[in-house]
Write an enzyme that holds these catalytic residues in place. Structure first.
Site, PDB file in Angstrom:
ATOM      1  N   CYS A 129     -17.776  -5.155 -34.752  1.00 21.78           N
ATOM      2  CA  CYS A 129     -17.215  -6.250 -34.854  1.00 21.78           C
ATOM      3  C   CYS A 129     -16.890  -6.840 -36.211  1.00 21.78           C
ATOM      4  O   CYS A 129     -15.824  -7.782 -36.357  1.00 21.78           O
ATOM      5  CB  CYS A 129     -18.472  -7.053 -34.126  1.00 21.78           C
ATOM      6  SG  CYS A 129     -20.052  -7.036 -35.167  1.00 21.78           S
ATOM      7  N   HIS A 168     -23.771  -9.429 -35.268  1.00 20.61           N
ATOM      8  CA  HIS A 168     -22.492  -9.882 -34.550  1.00 20.61           C
ATOM      9  C   HIS A 168     -21.681 -10.893 -34.982  1.00 20.61           C
ATOM     10  O   HIS A 168     -22.145 -11.973 -35.132  1.00 20.61           O
ATOM     11  CB  HIS A 168     -22.822  -9.713 -33.063  1.00 20.61           C
ATOM     12  CG  HIS A 168     -21.646  -9.720 -32.072  1.00 20.61           C
ATOM     13  ND1 HIS A 168     -20.796  -8.435 -32.063  1.00 20.61           N
ATOM     14  CD2 HIS A 168     -21.037 -10.483 -31.398  1.00 20.61           C
ATOM     15  CE1 HIS A 168     -19.744  -8.828 -31.423  1.00 20.61           C
ATOM     16  NE2 HIS A 168     -19.820  -9.805 -30.867  1.00 20.61           N
ATOM     17  N   ASP A 183     -13.641 -12.866 -29.463  1.00 19.42           N
ATOM     18  CA  ASP A 183     -14.455 -11.821 -29.779  1.00 19.42           C
ATOM     19  C   ASP A 183     -13.787 -10.488 -29.490  1.00 19.42           C
ATOM     20  O   ASP A 183     -13.911  -9.857 -28.377  1.00 19.42           O
ATOM     21  CB  ASP A 183     -15.959 -12.015 -28.995  1.00 19.42           C
ATOM     22  CG  ASP A 183     -16.946 -10.770 -29.502  1.00 19.42           C
ATOM     23  OD1 ASP A 183     -16.465  -9.840 -30.350  1.00 19.42           O
ATOM     24  OD2 ASP A 183     -18.111 -10.874 -29.176  1.00 19.42           O
TER      25      ASP A 183
END
Length: 351
Positions: A129, A168, A183
């Site tokens: 991420c 994250h 995302d």
């Protein structure tokens, strides 16, 4: 209670970041483990190794044309609208894998944007991420989108609790006064296929399933409802990689703006701590036009969304050692510079 925990976790991260800065001169990093909600801090020396055989480029080596050649996007760049954002995003998640293979082939993951660009765009690798979403954020900002980073706490289904460390990284994009979460760095069936409108309590159906945000006391929660699964190879029907619950919590976050600097400690921790999921599993996953592929250790799986009404097809196969790198090349378009050592220790990870 969760709001209080969230505040304590944020305060602890600030403390860790300050302490890590002091430790840099000693070439040390912070590692954190948890006993319940009480953290322990350990200092451990690490090798100053770079992520693969690259020399750091300067930002003049980064350009949007090369990025779009990597993802295959050929659409319009004139409008900063939701349609263009969605198209750019979908090209990214279908071209750039979510993967942590560097950890398992002797490379170090770094967060310098130039390194991320070199790895994903020029070396045609993937990332996790902090790499995928950082690169996406740079692309969108360069195109004129109103973007910012947020930080999330991932849900651990084995502990039935959210992580106490913010690990994250997310991108928030505002278009015509509406906020969206973008995302591109979660992977498998929890990977959104479209930007999600930041609105509480609204079901947002997408190809992977139904996503929903819920806001309570300024904390936002993401959850996903899945379809039933058909597994032809019944020897995998009880695999710990299969999600058993119909509705799964994914992560929680606040709207406090973050920077990449807020994730440096976490980036080191996740790739070095024996308690980290990412040191226990080699992971590579890529979205396709009708589902996704994943290679977890030696287990290769392909999922086809909604191949029958309200039913996903999930196919499993166990690879031999000599098939792993061939599969990475053929199914994920990844060629590694160093030898991969696959690993799949049982842990809180489902596809």
């Amino acid at each position: 209670m969760l709001s209080a925990l969230f505040a304590k976790a944020q305060a602890f991260e600030t403390f860790c970041a300050q302490l890590q800065t002091q430790a840099d001169d000693l070439q040390c990093i912070l590692q954190t483990t948890s006993i319940g909600y009480l953290p322990r801090i350990q200092l451990v020396a690490v090798a100053r190794d770079c992520d693969g055989p690259l020399q750091k480029p300067d930002d003049r080596d980064m350009n949007l044309e090369e990025y779009f050649a990597r993802t295959g996007y050929k659409g319009s760049l004139e409008k900063q609208d939701l349609e263009t954002l969605t198209d750019i995003f979908q090209h990214h998640i279908r071209a750039v894998p979510f993967e942590n293979l560097s950890i398992h082939c002797g490379e170090k993951i770094t967060l310098e944007l130039e390194h991320v660009y070199n790895k994903i765009v020029q070396r045609k690798r993937g990332g996790w991420c902090m790499e995928n979403n950082q690169l996406l954020g740079w692309v969108l900002k360069s195109l004129g989108y109103d973007t910012s980073f947020l930080g999330a706490y991932v849900f651990n289904p084995h502990q039935n609790a959210y992580a106490t460390i913010m690990t994250h990284l997310l991108v928030k994009v505002v278009i015509d006064g509406k906020a969206y979460i973008v995302d591109g760095g979660f992977g498998v069936s929890y990977q959104m296929w479209q930007p999600m409108e930041l609105v509480s309590g609204k079901d947002q159906p997408q190809a992977p399933g139904v996503f929903r945000f819920t806001e309570r006391n300024a904390i936002w929660y993401l959850e996903k409802m899945r379809r039933k699964q058909y597994i032809p190879n019944q020897s995998f029907s009880n695999s710990d990689l299969l999600e058993k619950k119909d509705c799964r919590k994914v992560y929680m976050f606040s709207l406090e703006p973050r920077t990449v600097e807020d994730f440096r400690f976490q980036c080191t921790y996740l790739q070095t701590s024996p308690d980290s999921l990412f040191t226990k599993k080699s992971i590579c996953t890529l979205q396709t036009t009708d589902g996704f592929r994943a290679l977890i250790g030696w287990t290769f799986t392909e999922t086809t969304y909604n191949y029958k009404e309200n039913m996903d097809l999930v196919e499993f196969v166990t690879l031999e050692d000599e098939e792993v790198e061939k599969t990475l090349k053929e199914k994920f378009n990844i060629t590694l510079d160093r030898k991969l050592i696959p690993i799949n220790v049982k842990g809180p990870y489902t596809i």
